[in-house]
Design a protein around this motif. Structure first.
Motif, PDB file in Angstrom:
ATOM      1  N   MET A 105     -56.440  20.238 -38.752  1.00 44.64           N
ATOM      2  CA  MET A 105     -55.965  19.204 -39.663  1.00 44.64           C
ATOM      3  C   MET A 105     -54.450  19.323 -39.775  1.00 44.64           C
ATOM      4  O   MET A 105     -53.921  20.404 -40.052  1.00 44.64           O
ATOM      5  N   LYS A 106     -53.743  18.203 -39.558  1.00 44.29           N
ATOM      6  CA  LYS A 106     -52.286  18.202 -39.600  1.00 44.29           C
ATOM      7  C   LYS A 106     -51.788  17.163 -40.599  1.00 44.29           C
ATOM      8  O   LYS A 106     -52.463  16.156 -40.853  1.00 44.29           O
ATOM      9  N   VAL A 107     -50.620  17.421 -41.154  1.00 41.39           N
ATOM     10  CA  VAL A 107     -49.991  16.463 -42.062  1.00 41.39           C
ATOM     11  C   VAL A 107     -49.759  15.150 -41.311  1.00 41.39           C
ATOM     12  O   VAL A 107     -49.231  15.142 -40.203  1.00 41.39           O
ATOM     13  N   GLY A 108     -50.164  14.040 -41.916  1.00 40.47           N
ATOM     14  CA  GLY A 108     -50.031  12.732 -41.291  1.00 40.47           C
ATOM     15  C   GLY A 108     -51.292  12.243 -40.618  1.00 40.47           C
ATOM     16  O   GLY A 108     -51.397  11.051 -40.274  1.00 40.47           O
ATOM     17  N   ASP A 109     -52.288  13.127 -40.409  1.00 42.21           N
ATOM     18  CA  ASP A 109     -53.540  12.715 -39.772  1.00 42.21           C
ATOM     19  C   ASP A 109     -54.340  11.796 -40.687  1.00 42.21           C
ATOM     20  O   ASP A 109     -54.361  11.972 -41.914  1.00 42.21           O
ATOM     21  N   GLU A 110     -55.007  10.821 -40.073  1.00 44.53           N
ATOM     22  CA  GLU A 110     -55.913   9.960 -40.822  1.00 44.53           C
ATOM     23  C   GLU A 110     -57.254  10.668 -40.983  1.00 44.53           C
ATOM     24  O   GLU A 110     -57.764  11.283 -40.049  1.00 44.53           O
ATOM     25  N   VAL A 111     -57.820  10.594 -42.181  1.00 47.08           N
ATOM     26  CA  VAL A 111     -59.100  11.238 -42.453  1.00 47.08           C
ATOM     27  C   VAL A 111     -60.036  10.259 -43.132  1.00 47.08           C
ATOM     28  O   VAL A 111     -59.612   9.316 -43.808  1.00 47.08           O
ATOM     29  N   LEU A 112     -61.322  10.504 -42.943  1.00 45.38           N
ATOM     30  CA  LEU A 112     -62.380   9.707 -43.551  1.00 45.38           C
ATOM     31  C   LEU A 112     -63.116  10.581 -44.562  1.00 45.38           C
ATOM     32  O   LEU A 112     -63.450  11.727 -44.271  1.00 45.38           O
TER      33      LEU A 112
END
Length: 415
Positions: free
Chosen positions: A249-256
Motif C-alpha cells: 500500500m502506497k500513498v496516493g493509491d486508490e483503494v476500495l
C-alpha cells in the motif's frame, strides 16, 4: 535482517524440545542463569546430562511429565537471520496446539525418531502443515546416534515420507539426518555421517528463501480499529488501524472499502515511528484516506480492480479441536480477520483419514482432532480469499458461543 518463523512437529518423544534446546545452546542464545536452572532441573530428575529440552518445556506439568503440552515460543538470532520458534506438542490430544503453532509458520520441521519411522502423528502433522500451506517442510530424522548413523535407515524413512508427501502437494521438502542430543548436523556438519552431503539444519534455516512466500500481490487490509482522537489539536484526525495482510500500500493509491463498495485514495500512512510512504506485510499501520468514508472494524481495504467477493456461504477445510463433536445443524461463531459472525453448519462433506488421505463421506459429525470438509452459512457477508492465495483472509477460527472458546480452525480451500 529478515525473520523466519518455524514450528517443530512430530510424535511424542521424537526430540522436538531437545532439538530447539540444542539450537539455542549451540548458537549461544541462552543466558548463564537459564543454563544453570536447566542443569539444576536435570540433576533433580536424575539425569547424568544437561537436558536441553527443559529450555522450552517451561510449564511445571511439562517438566514433571517430560512432554510438551502448550506451544512454547522461543526467540534467537544469528548474524544471518532472526528466528521465532514454535515448539508444538506431539500428543494427539494437543493437536490443536500444533495448528496454532503452524498457522503463522514459514517453515515446519517434522521430526521422526530414526528407530520408529513414521507414526500416525508424523503423518497428521505433515497433513496439517500442508493444509495450513506452510511453504517449506524439513524432515529431520532424529536420534541417528541410536541407529549407528545408518544411511539405509535414513533413506528408508525419507522415501516413505516422500511418497506420503507427494499426495499432499508439498512444494519444498528437505531431509536432514540429525542427533539433537549429540548435536550432529544441528548447528555444525557431523563427521559421523560422511555419506550425507547436505547442510546442517541451522544453515538451512538461515538460507531458505522466504521473501517470495509473502503475500505481495493483492492488497488486503482488514480494519481493526478506527482512530478518532478526542483532544482538540487532533480532532480532524481519522485513521484506520490494522495489519497489512497482503500487498503493498502506497500513498496516493486508490483503494476500495468493503462491504460498502466506496473508493478513495490513501492520503497518508502512519507507522509506530512516524509517517511512511508505503506499507507491506506484516506491518501494523494506520491508513488515512482523502475522503470521509463510513468504515468500521471488520471492513477491508483493497484494490478496486482486485477484491474478494463478499459471501455468506463458506466451504471450509476444518480441523476440529473440541471434545464435543461438530454436528450438522450446529450453531457456531466465526472470527475472520477482524470481523465476527454467527454461522450454522449446513453440511459435512467428508472426513479426511490422515494416514491414507481417504475421504470418508456420509458422516454426520467431526470428533476431536478430526479434519474434514464443512459447509457453513454465516449471518454477515465475509470478504474471503482462497487460502492458497492468501493465508490471512483465507483462514478463520470457529468459536463456541456459550464459552467463547476456540473449538476449530478453518481454511477456504478444498482437499
Amino acid at each position: 535482517m529478515d525473520m523466519l518463523r518455524f514450528a517443530t512437529a512430530g510424535s511424542v518423544d521424537d526430540g522436538k524440545s531437545t532439538l530447539i534446546g540444542r539450537l539455542l545452546f549451540d548458537s549461544k542464545s541462552i543466558f548463564e542463569d537459564q543454563l544453570d536452572a536447566v542443569e539444576s532441573a536435570s540433576k533433580a530428575r536424575g539425569n547424568e546430562y544437561t537436558d536441553l529440552a527443559l529450555l522450552t518445556d517451561g510449564l511445571r506439568a511439562e517438566r514433571e511429565q517430560g512432554i510438551t503440552i502448550d506451544v512454547a515460543y522461543r526467540y534467537f538470532a544469528t548474524p544471518k537471520r532472526k528466528f521465532i520458534i514454535a515448539d508444538t506438542p506431539g500428543h494427539a490430544q494437543y493437536t490443536r496446539n500444533m495448528v496454532t503453532g503452524a498457522s503463522t509458520a514459514d517453515l515446519a520441521i517434522i521430526l521422526v525418531d530414526a528407530r520408529k519411522g513414521l507414526t500416525e502423528q508424523s503423518r497428521r502433522h505433515a497433513t496439517i502443515a500442508t493444509l495450513l500451506r506452510v511453504p517449506h517442510l524439513v524432515l529431520a530424522v532424529n536420534k541417528m546416534d541410536l541407529v549407528d548413523y545408518s544411511e539405509d535407515v535414513f533413506e528408508a524413512i525419507y522415501k516413505e515420507f516422500s511418497d506420503f508427501a507427494a499426495k499432499l502437494d508439498v512444494n519444498d521438502l528437505t531431509a536432514i539426518p540429525i542427533s539433537a542430543l549429540e548435536g550432529d548436523n544441528v548447528v555444525e556438519r557431523s563427521a559421523r555421517m560422511p555419506w550425507y552431503q547436505g547442510t546442517s539444519l541451522l544453515h538451512h534455516l538461515e538460507h531458505v528463501h522466504i521473501a517470495s512466500d509473502r503475500n505481495l500481490q493483492d492488497v488486503r487490509f482488514p480494519v481493526q480499529y478506527v482512530i478518532r482522537p478526542q483532544h482538540s489539536a487532533a480532532r480532524d484526525y481519522r485513521g484506520f488501524a490494522g495489519t497489512v495482510a497482503s500487498g503493498v500500500m502506497k500513498v496516493g493509491d486508490e483503494v476500495l472499502a468493503l462491504p460498502s463498495g466506496l473508493t478513495s485514495r490513501i492520503k497518508a500512512i502512519d507507522g509506530p515511528e512516524g509517517s511512511l510512504t508505503e506499507a507491506y506485510p506484516p506491518m501494523a499501520v494506520t491508513i488515512r484516506l482523502e475522503d470521509e468514508l463510513d468504515i468500521s472494524r471488520g471492513d477491508v481495504l483493497c484494490r478496486p480492480a482486485n477484491h474478494p467477493q463478499p459471501t455468506q456461504d463458506l466451504d471450509l477445510t476444518v480441523c476440529w479441536m473440541d471434545d464435543r463433536p461438530l454436528t450438522i445443524g450446529q450453531k457456531i461463531g466465526v472470527l475472520h480477520t477482524t470481523r465476527s459472525a454467527r454461522a450454522i453448519v449446513k453440511d459435512i462433506a467428508y472426513e479426511l483419514d490422515v494416514n491414507t488421505l481417504h475421504r470418508e463421506q456420509g458422516i454426520r459429525q467431526l470428533g476431536l482432532n478430526s479434519i474434514g470438509r464443512v459447509k457453513l452459512r454465516v449471518t454477515t457477508p465475509l470478504m474471503v480469499d482462497d487460502y492458497d492465495d492468501n493465508r490471512t483472509t483465507g483462514a478463520m477460527i470457529l468459536i463456541d458461543e456459550a464459552t467463547n472458546g476456540t473449538v476449530g480452525a478453518g481454511v477456504v480451500r478444498a482437499i
